[in-house]
Design an enzyme around this catalytic site. Structure first.
Site, PDB file in Angstrom:
ATOM      1  N   TYR A 147      -3.380  -9.890  15.237  1.00 34.26           N
ATOM      2  CA  TYR A 147      -3.350  -9.093  14.379  1.00 34.26           C
ATOM      3  C   TYR A 147      -4.737  -7.992  14.530  1.00 34.26           C
ATOM      4  O   TYR A 147      -4.561  -6.775  14.689  1.00 34.26           O
ATOM      5  CB  TYR A 147      -3.222  -9.289  13.100  1.00 34.26           C
ATOM      6  CG  TYR A 147      -3.352  -8.376  11.969  1.00 34.26           C
ATOM      7  CD1 TYR A 147      -2.300  -7.500  11.445  1.00 34.26           C
ATOM      8  CD2 TYR A 147      -4.484  -8.364  10.960  1.00 34.26           C
ATOM      9  CE1 TYR A 147      -2.490  -6.652  10.631  1.00 34.26           C
ATOM     10  CE2 TYR A 147      -4.578  -7.224  10.103  1.00 34.26           C
ATOM     11  CZ  TYR A 147      -3.725  -6.596   9.795  1.00 34.26           C
ATOM     12  OH  TYR A 147      -3.793  -5.554   8.905  1.00 34.26           O
ATOM     13  N   ALA A 158       2.360   1.162   8.409  1.00 32.62           N
ATOM     14  CA  ALA A 158       3.123   0.253   8.858  1.00 32.62           C
ATOM     15  C   ALA A 158       2.629  -0.630   9.756  1.00 32.62           C
ATOM     16  O   ALA A 158       1.629  -0.247  10.518  1.00 32.62           O
ATOM     17  CB  ALA A 158       4.263   0.916   9.302  1.00 32.62           C
ATOM     18  N   ASP A 189       0.704  -1.114  -0.076  1.00 35.52           N
ATOM     19  CA  ASP A 189      -0.109   0.040  -0.106  1.00 35.52           C
ATOM     20  C   ASP A 189       0.810   1.159  -0.054  1.00 35.52           C
ATOM     21  O   ASP A 189       0.494   2.174  -0.900  1.00 35.52           O
ATOM     22  CB  ASP A 189      -1.118   0.092   1.278  1.00 35.52           C
ATOM     23  CG  ASP A 189      -2.188  -1.138   1.090  1.00 35.52           C
ATOM     24  OD1 ASP A 189      -2.008  -1.811   0.171  1.00 35.52           O
ATOM     25  OD2 ASP A 189      -3.027  -1.183   1.995  1.00 35.52           O
ATOM     26  N   GLU A 207     -10.235  -7.210   9.635  1.00 35.95           N
ATOM     27  CA  GLU A 207     -10.100  -8.504  10.571  1.00 35.95           C
ATOM     28  C   GLU A 207     -10.650  -7.708  11.816  1.00 35.95           C
ATOM     29  O   GLU A 207     -10.504  -8.574  12.690  1.00 35.95           O
ATOM     30  CB  GLU A 207      -8.548  -8.664  10.770  1.00 35.95           C
ATOM     31  CG  GLU A 207      -8.094  -9.285   9.428  1.00 35.95           C
ATOM     32  CD  GLU A 207      -8.432 -10.889   9.346  1.00 35.95           C
ATOM     33  OE1 GLU A 207      -8.682 -11.410  10.500  1.00 35.95           O
ATOM     34  OE2 GLU A 207      -8.483 -11.381   8.263  1.00 35.95           O
TER      35      GLU A 207
END
Length: 321
Positions: free
Chosen positions: A147, A79, A13, A125
């Site tokens: 995550y 990031a 990205d 997610e």
């Protein structure tokens, strides 16, 4: 000339966003972790136009220094430790980088460039196994991986800085987005590269996990345009970015192998070691509000995306042969 600071500029990205902002006449600063080897492969074609700053989301002082040096009008925090399966192996590190790292960037912006507009890369997610057929801002969050949990922390930190300090902070909840620049350990790239390698006689079979998992997959090129649009609005907010369609891993394999003229059934094997400890069965974005507010919708279809990835993988494999 507007300026932007992008964390994770060498990633999928980050590289597309840097390229796009340069085309929009931005001065682009890119934050990267120091490394003794070159990891600029995704930005090699335009790296001379990007101001590379060394920094780490685990180190507050380096983030402070980057914001002070860049004095950006816009900050895009892309990031993260973003490979979901690996987050189960590194839950603490994932929390530190993906969760607390976002707060460190926010804190650097608050201290040294409070009028900068801030974008946080959130993810579908955070919804986990959502009860609804499609997911919107009204859908309950219930992440099912370290995550996802870390990204949810970053999401609420972004909201908190907006409310506590009246900062322009925005979350983009992006559903799965892929491209030829996707890391080779992600399932779509694993499939397209596997199909290409099998077609070229360099591999015999392709092992995958849950073929029935459904995801809303789009092209990263479309999604980085949505990121930019979010920071051009008069007021900050949170947005859902996706295609509104979902497809199975099986469909991805069918298209990839069809692109090289092979029957996927003859080459794909299911291996349970690739199943997640806590599976997310299906995710699909409700982008109705995003379409209205941003006047945005994806242009590249799922099939076009997968076929493009296969063709790029074929070119790379033939070049390296």
């Amino acid at each position: 000339m507007p300026s932007a600071l992008i964390t994770g500029v060498t990633g999928q990205d980050g590289s597309y966003l840097a390229e796009y902002l340069l085309q929009q006449d931005y001065q682009v600063y890119g934050l990267q972790r120091w490394n003794s080897t070159n990891n600029h492969i995704r930005i090699d074609d335009f790296i001379d136009d990007v101001n590379i700053l060394n920094g780490d989301l685990a180190d507050q002082s380096s983030l402070d220094r980057a914001v002070k040096e860049a004095e950006p009008d816009e900050v895009y925090n892309l990031a993260a430790l973003s490979f979901v399966p690996e987050s189960f192996n590194q839950p603490v590190n994932t929390g530190n980088i993906t969760g607390l790292g976002a707060t460190r960037v926010l804190e650097a912006v608050r201290k040294y460039k409070m009028d900068a507009k801030f974008y946080q890369a959130s993810t579908s997610e955070i919804f986990g196994n959502a009860p609804d057929d499609t997911q919107s801002l009204d859908t309950p969050f219930q992440p099912r991986s370290p995550y996802g949990v870390s990204k949810l922390y970053a999401y609420w930190s972004t909201v908190n800085y907006r409310e506590a300090y009246d900062m322009y902070t925005t979350n983009g909840i992006l559903f799965n987005h892929e491209s030829p620049r996707r890391g080779k350990n992600f399932v779509t790239r694993k499939i397209t590269r596997g199909a290409a390698r099998i077609a070229e006689g360099q591999q015999n079979t392709l092992e995958l996990g849950n073929l029935d998992a459904k995801r809303d997959w789009g092209h990263a090129k479309d999604y980085i345009k949505a990121m930019h649009l979010m920071l051009q609005q008069d007021e900050p907010g949170d947005y859902i970015i996706g295609t509104g369609e979902h497809h199975t891993v099986r469909e991805c394999a069918q298209i990839a192998f069809d692109e090289v003229g092979l029957d996927w059934n003859e080459y794909v094997e299911v291996n349970e070691k690739f199943f997640r400890p806590a599976e997310v069965d299906a995710l699909r974005a409700d982008i109705s509000e995003t379409k209205k507010k941003l006047d945005w919708e994806p242009e590249i279809s799922f099939e076009e995306l997968i076929r493009e990835m296969v063709q790029v993988d074929l070119e790379e494999i033939r070049k390296d042969a």
